[in-house]
Design a protein around this motif. Structure first.
Motif, PDB file in Angstrom:
ATOM      1  N   UNK A   1     -12.099   3.759  -5.647  1.00 24.68           N
ATOM      2  CA  UNK A   1     -12.485   3.997  -7.034  1.00 24.68           C
ATOM      3  C   UNK A   1     -11.402   4.823  -7.703  1.00 24.68           C
ATOM      4  N   UNK A   2     -11.046   4.463  -8.942  1.00 23.90           N
ATOM      5  CA  UNK A   2     -10.112   5.246  -9.747  1.00 23.90           C
ATOM      6  C   UNK A   2     -10.756   5.430 -11.110  1.00 23.90           C
TER       7      UNK A   2
ATOM      8  N   UNK B   1     -16.864   3.408  -0.055  1.00 26.52           N
ATOM      9  CA  UNK B   1     -15.495   3.325  -0.555  1.00 26.52           C
ATOM     10  C   UNK B   1     -14.579   4.092   0.385  1.00 26.52           C
ATOM     11  N   UNK B   2     -13.408   3.542   0.614  1.00 23.82           N
ATOM     12  CA  UNK B   2     -12.460   4.209   1.498  1.00 23.82           C
ATOM     13  C   UNK B   2     -11.927   5.495   0.871  1.00 23.82           C
ATOM     14  N   UNK B   3     -11.771   5.484  -0.445  1.00 23.79           N
ATOM     15  CA  UNK B   3     -11.310   6.682  -1.139  1.00 23.79           C
ATOM     16  C   UNK B   3     -11.824   6.645  -2.573  1.00 23.79           C
TER      17      UNK B   3
ATOM     18  N   UNK C   1      -2.775   4.944   0.089  1.00 23.64           N
ATOM     19  CA  UNK C   1      -2.977   3.750   0.924  1.00 23.64           C
ATOM     20  C   UNK C   1      -1.689   3.286   1.605  1.00 23.64           C
ATOM     21  N   UNK C   2      -0.568   3.929   1.256  1.00 24.98           N
ATOM     22  CA  UNK C   2       0.737   3.545   1.793  1.00 24.98           C
ATOM     23  C   UNK C   2       0.963   2.045   1.613  1.00 24.98           C
ATOM     24  N   UNK C   3       0.825   1.621   0.342  1.00 19.21           N
ATOM     25  CA  UNK C   3       0.988   0.202   0.031  1.00 19.21           C
ATOM     26  C   UNK C   3       1.840   0.058  -1.226  1.00 19.21           C
ATOM     27  N   UNK C   4       2.225  -1.159  -1.507  1.00 21.59           N
ATOM     28  CA  UNK C   4       2.970  -1.474  -2.719  1.00 21.59           C
ATOM     29  C   UNK C   4       1.978  -1.754  -3.850  1.00 21.59           C
ATOM     30  N   UNK C   5       2.380  -1.540  -5.096  1.00 22.85           N
ATOM     31  CA  UNK C   5       1.476  -1.838  -6.209  1.00 22.85           C
ATOM     32  C   UNK C   5       0.956  -3.279  -6.195  1.00 22.85           C
ATOM     33  N   UNK C   6       1.822  -4.227  -5.811  1.00 20.70           N
ATOM     34  CA  UNK C   6       1.386  -5.627  -5.815  1.00 20.70           C
ATOM     35  C   UNK C   6       0.314  -5.927  -4.762  1.00 20.70           C
TER      36      UNK C   6
END
Length: 190
Positions: A97-98, A119-121, A145-150
């Motif tokens: 959630x943001x 929710x994970x975060x 999440x250590x991920x890329x925006x895409x």
């Protein structure tokens, strides 16, 4: 899968009627989303007491009831079926959630339900200090999440937030209400 709260998972209802304001709803939202007072409160830089002292004048509140009572009457509530819908997508996605929100509304929307435990975060502006559509709000998610925006599908009801997320590189889609949320979630899980 990154989701907004108000307008996507929760009904924002009619804040003008709840607070007894004398303005059209679109004028309220324009004032609310551009207010430095709201931004300070919803990024944890202003106390609830100070917010409740300052915001009535910005909103043109002239009622006789204490504004605190009127503000608390603006109740956010999860759309019926949201918890079940989220649980259906959990096997396919990491869900977060943001939300630009404040502690008052967060307490209201989470009272008596545990949907956000799935929710994970949960990224809440009043806790993180990051406010959409600022890039820092989106960057905190990809960093966590250590991920890329895409790699992120973002659903929000605000055009400026969608535009900013797209500029950041996310797959951002505008969703307003439960029907559109369900349609989008069915698309991404098929």
């Amino acid at each position: 899968l990154l989701l907004d709260l108000g307008g996507v998972l929760a009904d924002l209802r009619d804040p003008v009627a709840a607070m007894g304001l004398d303005m059209p709803l679109d004028a309220f939202w324009k004032t609310w989303t551009s207010s430095a007072t709201v931004r300070a409160f919803e990024t944890g830089q202003m106390s609830e007491a100070e917010f409740l002292r300052q915001i009535p004048a910005e909103l043109g509140y002239t009622g006789s009831a204490p504004f605190e009572t009127r503000f608390h009457a603006w109740q956010l509530e999860l759309f019926p079926g949201v918890a079940e819908l989220i649980r259906r997508v959990l096997p396919s996605y990491r869900v977060a959630l943001l939300s630009n929100t404040n502690e008052i509304h967060w307490r209201q929307v989470t009272a008596g339900n545990d949907v956000f435990a799935d929710f994970e975060c949960v990224f809440l502006s009043y806790e993180t200090g990051c406010f959409k559509p600022g890039e820092s709000a989106f960057r905190q998610v990809t960093d966590w999440f250590e991920c890329s925006p895409e790699d992120v599908i973002f659903l929000d009801d605000s055009e400026p937030n969608i535009a900013a997320a797209l500029d950041f590189g996310m797959d951002a889609r505008r969703v307003v209400g439960m029907v559109e949320l369900e349609q989008q979630l069915l698309r991404v899980t098929d």
